[in-house]
Structures are given as structure tokens and as C-alpha cells.
Design a protein around this motif. Structure first.
Motif, PDB file in Angstrom:
ATOM      1  N   THR A   9      -4.700   2.438   8.101  1.00 12.78           N
ATOM      2  CA  THR A   9      -5.072   1.617   6.880  1.00 12.78           C
ATOM      3  C   THR A   9      -5.662   0.247   7.684  1.00 12.78           C
ATOM      4  O   THR A   9      -6.684  -0.078   6.758  1.00 12.78           O
ATOM      5  CB  THR A   9      -3.385   1.432   6.379  1.00 12.78           C
ATOM      6  N   SER A  10      -5.088  -0.852   8.262  1.00 19.33           N
ATOM      7  CA  SER A  10      -5.448  -1.177   8.411  1.00 19.33           C
ATOM      8  C   SER A  10      -7.003  -1.247   8.636  1.00 19.33           C
ATOM      9  O   SER A  10      -8.189  -2.479   8.359  1.00 19.33           O
ATOM     10  CB  SER A  10      -4.679  -2.744   9.190  1.00 19.33           C
ATOM     11  N   PHE A  13      -9.647  -0.464   6.794  1.00 23.78           N
ATOM     12  CA  PHE A  13     -10.110  -1.477   5.783  1.00 23.78           C
ATOM     13  C   PHE A  13     -10.716  -2.637   6.016  1.00 23.78           C
ATOM     14  O   PHE A  13     -12.024  -2.913   5.603  1.00 23.78           O
ATOM     15  CB  PHE A  13      -8.570  -1.975   5.121  1.00 23.78           C
ATOM     16  N   THR A 168      -4.640  -8.054   5.890  1.00 23.35           N
ATOM     17  CA  THR A 168      -5.001  -7.002   6.364  1.00 23.35           C
ATOM     18  C   THR A 168      -3.204  -6.924   5.491  1.00 23.35           C
ATOM     19  O   THR A 168      -2.894  -5.746   4.668  1.00 23.35           O
ATOM     20  CB  THR A 168      -5.035  -6.276   7.580  1.00 23.35           C
ATOM     21  N   GLN A 171      -3.028  -7.371   1.761  1.00 25.66           N
ATOM     22  CA  GLN A 171      -4.012  -6.262   0.827  1.00 25.66           C
ATOM     23  C   GLN A 171      -2.956  -4.663   0.701  1.00 25.66           C
ATOM     24  O   GLN A 171      -3.460  -3.454   0.728  1.00 25.66           O
ATOM     25  CB  GLN A 171      -5.432  -5.466   1.906  1.00 25.66           C
ATOM     26  N   GLU A 172      -2.352  -5.034   1.977  1.00 21.91           N
ATOM     27  CA  GLU A 172      -1.476  -2.958   2.160  1.00 21.91           C
ATOM     28  C   GLU A 172      -0.555  -3.018   1.014  1.00 21.91           C
ATOM     29  O   GLU A 172      -0.066  -2.486   0.365  1.00 21.91           O
ATOM     30  CB  GLU A 172      -1.125  -3.103   3.151  1.00 21.91           C
ATOM     31  N   GLN A 173       0.411  -5.050   0.881  1.00 22.01           N
ATOM     32  CA  GLN A 173       0.833  -4.956   0.082  1.00 22.01           C
ATOM     33  C   GLN A 173       0.948  -4.728  -1.462  1.00 22.01           C
ATOM     34  O   GLN A 173       1.529  -4.488  -2.617  1.00 22.01           O
ATOM     35  CB  GLN A 173       1.796  -6.159  -0.155  1.00 22.01           C
ATOM     36  N   ASN A 174      -0.063  -5.090  -1.324  1.00 18.57           N
ATOM     37  CA  ASN A 174      -0.967  -5.309  -2.959  1.00 18.57           C
ATOM     38  C   ASN A 174      -2.001  -3.896  -3.383  1.00 18.57           C
ATOM     39  O   ASN A 174      -2.487  -4.141  -4.649  1.00 18.57           O
ATOM     40  CB  ASN A 174      -1.452  -6.722  -3.662  1.00 18.57           C
ATOM     41  N   ASN A 175      -2.687  -3.226  -2.341  1.00 20.29           N
ATOM     42  CA  ASN A 175      -4.000  -2.330  -3.105  1.00 20.29           C
ATOM     43  C   ASN A 175      -4.673  -2.739  -3.605  1.00 20.29           C
ATOM     44  O   ASN A 175      -5.030  -2.199  -4.658  1.00 20.29           O
ATOM     45  CB  ASN A 175      -3.001  -0.775  -3.497  1.00 20.29           C
ATOM     46  N   ASN A 176      -5.409  -4.126  -2.814  1.00 28.24           N
ATOM     47  CA  ASN A 176      -6.344  -4.168  -3.541  1.00 28.24           C
ATOM     48  C   ASN A 176      -7.660  -4.765  -2.910  1.00 28.24           C
ATOM     49  O   ASN A 176      -8.805  -5.392  -2.645  1.00 28.24           O
ATOM     50  CB  ASN A 176      -6.040  -5.839  -4.717  1.00 28.24           C
ATOM     51  N   GLU A 177      -7.915  -4.128  -2.236  1.00 29.28           N
ATOM     52  CA  GLU A 177      -9.431  -3.836  -1.227  1.00 29.28           C
ATOM     53  C   GLU A 177     -10.263  -4.024  -1.896  1.00 29.28           C
ATOM     54  O   GLU A 177     -11.514  -5.419  -1.438  1.00 29.28           O
ATOM     55  CB  GLU A 177      -9.818  -2.860   0.038  1.00 29.28           C
TER      56      GLU A 177
END
Length: 203
Positions: A9-10, A13, A168, A171-177
């Protein structure tokens, strides 16, 4: 690779972030003012101009972006760059007459601000490369007048790694890439326009 990054995931991203900002990054680097500080024939006037432009960038970042991220990035104060540029100005006896706002957007979200800071922190990595050229220029060849490009010194890698971990994780916690990427592109575009317009408006 950073130890705390969740592998797929990271990494995906960060790769997407890098790819989607590549064009804006390349456009900025294509400007003569950007290329001048990498030239073996760089003149001090070019250096003064670049530092002056970057001071505008960093004062805007500290005034607009830093307050939004104060609770998210614990070492934010250590990442301020304006004092380093002021130190260089003092050594070089350069007087900056005025400061020009670089960031024009008022409604900046936290992920958007992280995208902006991604660009600024990434420039510290490039600064280490630029420093090698600057230290060959007469007047800058005694490790004086280059505080800004020295930056975090031998801690540059760890500062970058720590920032990427925060970026990262957020982004993973909030899903706002997408919002982070928009912020990064915006930062590149603002710096490009600042460089271009300031140069075009000289004299």
C-alpha cells in the motif's frame, strides 16, 4: 526502504505520488533559474536570486502550511529553512528587499498541506546534490554561505524517511491520496510560477 511502511500500500502510494508529480517537477527544473545553480559557471548573482526566491517559498510554507501540520509532525520546527537562508544572506552581505507570497490558495486541508510539504522536504535531498556544485564556486568553497543547501547535513536521509513514514501512515488511515497528490502538484506549480514571474518581471 523505511521500516514502518506497509509494503504494498505505502510503496504503491509513494510511487503514484512520484509519478503524478513527475511532469510538474521536470517543468520546474527546466527553468533557467533552476538550472543556474547546477552550472559549473554559476555566478553569485544567480545564487543570490535563487536563495531570494526560495526564501519566499519557505516563508509561505512556514506561515500557511506549518500551522496545519503542527500536531501531526513532531519535529516541524526543526524543518524550518528561512533561518538557514538568512544565515547565508548574512555571510554573503545580501539584503532582501521584499517578500513575495508564493501560495495563493486559502482553503488548504491537512492532506493537501502534506502534499505541499512533500515537495519542500524532497528538495532537501536535491539540495545535497546541488551543494556539491556550489562548493566548487569561488566564494562558496569554504563551506560558508551554503547553510540552506547543507540543510539537515548527514541527517537528511533520516529526516526524509521520518517524513515519509508520517505521510504514508496518514494516507493509510484517511484514504486521501488524491488530495495529497493535488497538494504536491500545486506546490510544484506555485514554485514554477513564482520563479517564472519573478524572473520575467525583473528590471
Amino acid at each position: 526502504m523505511t521500516t514502518n511502511l506497509g509494503f504494498s500500500t505505502s510503496v504503491d502510494f509513494l510511487e503514484k505520488l512520484k509519478n503524478q508529480t513527475a511532469q510538474a517537477h521536470k517543468k520546474l527544473e527546466s527553468l533557467p533559474v533552476s538550472a543556474s545553480i547546477l552550472s559549473p559557471n554559476m555566478e553569485m548573482g544567480d545564487y543570490y536570486n535563487y536563495l531570494s526566491l526560495m526564501y519566499d517559498v519557505h516563508i509561505s510554507i512556514q506561515e500557511v502550511v506549518f500551522p496545519l501540520l503542527a500536531d501531526l509532525i513532531p519535529d516541524l520546527k526543526e524543518r524550518e529553512k528561512t533561518q538557514l537562508i538568512n544565515d547565508d544572506f548574512a555571510y554573503l552581505n545580501y539584503k532582501k528587499n521584499k517578500t513575495i507570497p508564493v501560495l495563493t490558495k486559502s482553503d488548504i486541508s491537512i492532506p493537501f498541506a502534506l502534499g505541499i510539504l512533500y515537495v519542500v522536504e524532497g528538495s532537501s535531498l536535491g539540495g545535497r546534490f546541488i551543494l556539491k556544485n556550489l562548493e566548487t564556486i569561488p566564494g562558496l568553497d569554504h563551506q560558508k554561505g551554503v547553510a540552506y543547501f547543507t540543510g539537515y547535513g548527514n541527517k537528511t536521509g533520516s529526516y526524509w524517511k521520518n517524513f515519509l513514514n508520517i505521510l504514508t501512515s496518514y494516507q493509510e488511515q484517511n484514504n486521501n491520496e488524491d488530495e495529497i497528490i493535488k497538494g504536491a502538484v500545486y506546490a510544484f506549480d506555485c514554485i514554477y510560477n513564482h520563479f517564472l514571474n519573478t524572473v520575467n518581471n525583473e528590471n
